[in-house]
Scaffold this motif. Structure first.
Motif, mmCIF file in Angstrom:
data_model
loop_
_atom_site.group_PDB
_atom_site.id
_atom_site.type_symbol
_atom_site.label_atom_id
_atom_site.label_comp_id
_atom_site.label_asym_id
_atom_site.label_seq_id
_atom_site.Cartn_x
_atom_site.Cartn_y
_atom_site.Cartn_z
ATOM 1 N N CYS A 100 -7.121 1.213 -1.352
ATOM 2 C CA CYS A 100 -6.128 0.298 -0.073
ATOM 3 C C CYS A 100 -7.115 0.449 1.232
ATOM 4 C CB CYS A 100 -4.902 1.038 -0.006
ATOM 5 S SG CYS A 100 -3.818 0.722 -1.264
ATOM 6 N N ASP A 101 -7.466 1.688 1.272
ATOM 7 C CA ASP A 101 -8.459 2.039 2.574
ATOM 8 C C ASP A 101 -9.485 1.066 2.613
ATOM 9 O OD1 ASP A 101 -6.553 4.091 3.367
ATOM 10 O OD2 ASP A 101 -8.026 5.408 2.650
ATOM 11 N N ASP A 138 4.166 -0.883 3.888
ATOM 12 C CA ASP A 138 3.981 0.537 3.068
ATOM 13 C C ASP A 138 5.203 0.586 1.975
ATOM 14 O OD1 ASP A 138 4.275 3.276 2.312
ATOM 15 O OD2 ASP A 138 3.833 3.904 4.456
ATOM 16 N N THR A 141 0.945 -1.215 -0.033
ATOM 17 C CA THR A 141 0.080 0.018 -0.026
ATOM 18 C C THR A 141 0.901 1.252 0.168
ATOM 19 O OG1 THR A 141 -1.736 1.202 1.192
ATOM 20 C CG2 THR A 141 -0.136 -0.008 2.604
ATOM 21 N N LYS A 142 0.198 2.434 -0.118
ATOM 22 C CA LYS A 142 0.870 3.827 0.164
ATOM 23 C C LYS A 142 -0.195 4.746 0.478
ATOM 24 C CE LYS A 142 0.787 5.184 -4.765
ATOM 25 N NZ LYS A 142 1.619 5.733 -5.534
ATOM 26 N N ASP A 143 0.097 5.740 0.867
ATOM 27 C CA ASP A 143 -0.795 6.949 1.200
ATOM 28 C C ASP A 143 -0.689 8.175 0.174
ATOM 29 O OD1 ASP A 143 -2.776 7.701 2.998
ATOM 30 O OD2 ASP A 143 -1.504 9.040 4.112
ATOM 31 N N PRO A 144 -1.859 8.852 -0.150
ATOM 32 C CA PRO A 144 -3.166 8.112 -0.177
ATOM 33 C C PRO A 144 -3.547 7.080 -1.016
ATOM 34 C CG PRO A 144 -3.164 9.867 -1.434
ATOM 35 C CD PRO A 144 -1.546 9.701 -1.081
ATOM 36 N N CYS A 145 -4.408 6.356 -0.692
ATOM 37 C CA CYS A 145 -4.836 5.102 -1.503
ATOM 38 C C CYS A 145 -6.371 4.475 -1.300
ATOM 39 C CB CYS A 145 -3.944 4.065 -1.481
ATOM 40 S SG CYS A 145 -4.492 2.520 -2.438
ATOM 41 N N THR A 205 5.986 3.131 0.446
ATOM 42 C CA THR A 205 7.032 4.586 0.230
ATOM 43 C C THR A 205 7.894 4.583 1.273
ATOM 44 O OG1 THR A 205 5.124 5.678 1.694
ATOM 45 C CG2 THR A 205 4.714 5.671 -0.625
ATOM 46 N N LYS A 256 -8.367 -2.446 3.589
ATOM 47 C CA LYS A 256 -8.023 -2.940 4.781
ATOM 48 C C LYS A 256 -9.371 -2.941 5.617
ATOM 49 C CE LYS A 256 -4.372 0.389 4.509
ATOM 50 N NZ LYS A 256 -3.654 1.594 4.935
ATOM 51 N N GLU A 268 1.020 -5.751 6.720
ATOM 52 C CA GLU A 268 1.060 -4.620 5.664
ATOM 53 C C GLU A 268 2.251 -3.900 5.395
ATOM 54 O OE1 GLU A 268 -0.953 -0.290 5.955
ATOM 55 O OE2 GLU A 268 -2.425 -1.943 6.749
#
Length: 111
Positions: free
Chosen positions: A44-45, A60, A37-41, A62, A48, A58
């Motif tokens: 992915c949210d 990340d 995953t990465k933020d924002p996504c 990034t 989850k 999980e």
């Protein structure tokens, strides 16, 4: 709003619980579902939320230590691995997860 049907999710939860019970009884290592995953996504949210009952691991992508995964999956998140092997990407495919869990269960049961 989540895109999956509630009955499918309940079936997957039930199957996953049965698999975990069988694996625990056989002293076999539990399966590990990994989410890249990465933020924002937003996808992915959503993933989850759907998979919260099964949360194992999980990653990340990034973070500096995960740069290889970032290069591989930067345009494809969320990505899921089951026991270290690619399983699915973009959306949770309950049917595919269910099939893989059944395969694991058969391997544990010897059939």
């Amino acid at each position: 709003m989540l895109w999956f049907q509630g009955n499918s999710m309940q079936l997957a939860r039930y199957s996953f619980r049965l698999l975990l019970r069988n694996l625990s009884a056989s002293k076999t290592a539990l399966p590990v579902l990994t989410l890249f995953t990465k933020d924002p996504c937003p996808l992915c949210d959503e993933a989850k939320e759907v998979l919260e009952p099964y949360k194992n691991r999980e990653v990340d992508i990034t973070l500096p230590e995960n740069s290889a995964w970032y290069e591989k999956y930067k345009f494809d998140i969320p990505v899921f691995h089951l026991n270290g092997e690619f399983l699915m990407m973009h959306r949770v495919n309950i049917s595919k997860l269910e099939k893989q869990l059944q395969k694991l269960e058969q391997q544990v049961g010897g059939g």
